[in-house]
Design an enzyme around this catalytic site. Sequence first.
Site, PDB file in Angstrom:
ATOM      1  N   GLU A 121      -8.902  44.269  16.763  1.00  0.00           N
ATOM      2  CA  GLU A 121      -9.887  45.341  16.636  1.00  0.00           C
ATOM      3  C   GLU A 121     -10.536  45.275  15.258  1.00  0.00           C
ATOM      4  O   GLU A 121      -9.976  45.802  14.285  1.00  0.00           O
ATOM      5  CB  GLU A 121      -9.219  46.705  16.802  1.00  0.00           C
ATOM      6  CG  GLU A 121      -8.556  46.922  18.142  1.00  0.00           C
ATOM      7  CD  GLU A 121      -8.428  48.409  18.463  1.00  0.00           C
ATOM      8  OE1 GLU A 121      -8.921  48.800  19.520  1.00  0.00           O
ATOM      9  OE2 GLU A 121      -7.859  49.158  17.665  1.00  0.00           O
ATOM     10  N   GLU A 145      -6.491  52.859  12.217  1.00  0.00           N
ATOM     11  CA  GLU A 145      -6.588  54.237  11.716  1.00  0.00           C
ATOM     12  C   GLU A 145      -5.286  54.662  11.070  1.00  0.00           C
ATOM     13  O   GLU A 145      -5.276  55.417  10.096  1.00  0.00           O
ATOM     14  CB  GLU A 145      -6.994  55.177  12.868  1.00  0.00           C
ATOM     15  CG  GLU A 145      -8.458  54.982  13.232  1.00  0.00           C
ATOM     16  CD  GLU A 145      -8.796  55.257  14.679  1.00  0.00           C
ATOM     17  OE1 GLU A 145      -8.003  55.892  15.395  1.00  0.00           O
ATOM     18  OE2 GLU A 145      -9.880  54.805  15.102  1.00  0.00           O
ATOM     19  N   SER A 197     -15.712  49.584  20.320  1.00  0.00           N
ATOM     20  CA  SER A 197     -16.967  49.908  21.013  1.00  0.00           C
ATOM     21  C   SER A 197     -17.110  49.183  22.345  1.00  0.00           C
ATOM     22  O   SER A 197     -18.205  48.775  22.727  1.00  0.00           O
ATOM     23  CB  SER A 197     -18.177  49.631  20.108  1.00  0.00           C
ATOM     24  OG  SER A 197     -18.140  50.483  18.972  1.00  0.00           O
ATOM     25  N   ASN A 220      -6.871  54.082  24.586  1.00  0.00           N
ATOM     26  CA  ASN A 220      -6.274  54.760  23.434  1.00  0.00           C
ATOM     27  C   ASN A 220      -7.049  56.050  23.229  1.00  0.00           C
ATOM     28  O   ASN A 220      -8.165  56.028  22.724  1.00  0.00           O
ATOM     29  CB  ASN A 220      -6.368  53.857  22.192  1.00  0.00           C
ATOM     30  CG  ASN A 220      -5.918  54.580  20.932  1.00  0.00           C
ATOM     31  OD1 ASN A 220      -5.341  55.670  21.004  1.00  0.00           O
ATOM     32  ND2 ASN A 220      -6.174  53.985  19.782  1.00  0.00           N
ATOM     33  N   GLY A 228     -15.585  52.656  17.063  1.00  0.00           N
ATOM     34  CA  GLY A 228     -16.287  53.932  17.087  1.00  0.00           C
ATOM     35  C   GLY A 228     -17.687  53.882  16.494  1.00  0.00           C
ATOM     36  O   GLY A 228     -18.292  54.917  16.231  1.00  0.00           O
ATOM     37  N   LYS A 284      -6.486  58.401  21.244  1.00  0.00           N
ATOM     38  CA  LYS A 284      -6.449  58.915  19.867  1.00  0.00           C
ATOM     39  C   LYS A 284      -6.094  60.409  19.905  1.00  0.00           C
ATOM     40  O   LYS A 284      -5.334  60.811  20.776  1.00  0.00           O
ATOM     41  CB  LYS A 284      -7.773  58.613  19.157  1.00  0.00           C
ATOM     42  CG  LYS A 284      -8.134  57.113  19.279  1.00  0.00           C
ATOM     43  CD  LYS A 284      -9.278  56.671  18.441  1.00  0.00           C
ATOM     44  CE  LYS A 284      -9.520  55.175  18.675  1.00  0.00           C
ATOM     45  NZ  LYS A 284     -10.563  54.631  17.810  1.00  0.00           N
ATOM     46  N   HIS A 343      -2.261  50.562  14.493  1.00  0.00           N
ATOM     47  CA  HIS A 343      -3.709  50.761  14.677  1.00  0.00           C
ATOM     48  C   HIS A 343      -4.363  50.898  13.300  1.00  0.00           C
ATOM     49  O   HIS A 343      -3.778  51.468  12.376  1.00  0.00           O
ATOM     50  CB  HIS A 343      -3.956  52.013  15.525  1.00  0.00           C
ATOM     51  CG  HIS A 343      -5.373  52.131  15.975  1.00  0.00           C
ATOM     52  ND1 HIS A 343      -6.375  52.588  15.147  1.00  0.00           N
ATOM     53  CD2 HIS A 343      -5.962  51.807  17.151  1.00  0.00           C
ATOM     54  CE1 HIS A 343      -7.519  52.552  15.803  1.00  0.00           C
ATOM     55  NE2 HIS A 343      -7.304  52.077  17.021  1.00  0.00           N
TER      56      HIS A 343
END
Length: 257
Positions: free
Chosen positions: A166, A96, A213, A9, A172, A11, A94
């Site tokens: 996730e 985010e 991560s 991904n 991250g 992003k 996702h």
Amino acid sequence: MRKPILAGNWKMNKTPAEAVEFVRAVSPLVTCYPQVETVVCPPFVALPAVAEALRDIPIAVGAQNCHWAESGAYTGEVSAAMLEGLAQYVIIGHSERRQYFAETDESVNKKLKAALAHGLVPIVCVGEDLAQNEAGVTDAFVSGQVRAAFAGLSAEQAVGVVIAYEPIWAIGTGRNATPEVANRVCGHVVRGTIRQLYGDAVADAIRIQYGGSTNDKNIGELMAMTDIDGALIGGASLKVDVFATMVRVTAGLYPQD
Ligand code: 13P
């Protein structure tokens, strides 16, 4: 046996030119491992160029989002219908997008249905935040997200969906869930919820990724876990050598017949 699936991904990273440069460089390093399904998910604007660059190459292309409507007055959005022919996969829900773009369980469910209606394989994301994790509500929260995402889907539809667990606190941050923790949530919670909803055949066949991560150092121990069938990879998927190593390490755990 469930075929492992590693999806990058990207992003909001890489221009179309950079995206093409990446897939040209990575393809000889990963296509020698057909036992691993490899997917790259560039930003929308890079999809046509990447799809063209990978036309005869067995690396799949995924979008990072889609809208549920076919078309219409939704400025800035891209429909699942528009992705047909450009992508085989689409990431949906996702964290985010849930955090910064107000996506809800309801919109995730609508997007999942739109993706399936257009022949795309959804990679639907679930996962708790740090406060939920520390409060001990991970299992109930993640199970609820799975139930909401799959509402109204038949067993035939459900089995083709990929689920990415996730945990938000691991994205991250450099702080990945331990393989045991990730495996417990992927297996007991995510696969367990699918088992309750659809029974053993679907639960045993559906593919569940871990994300957060992951890198070339920890992918081996994560992929060795019984209920982790792949990874949704953020930062580490932006680097050719690191991403290729992750595919190679995974391939080593799934030898070809
Ligand atoms: P990182 O691998 O950068 O933690 O990102 C994970 C992720 O969000 C993939 O969708």
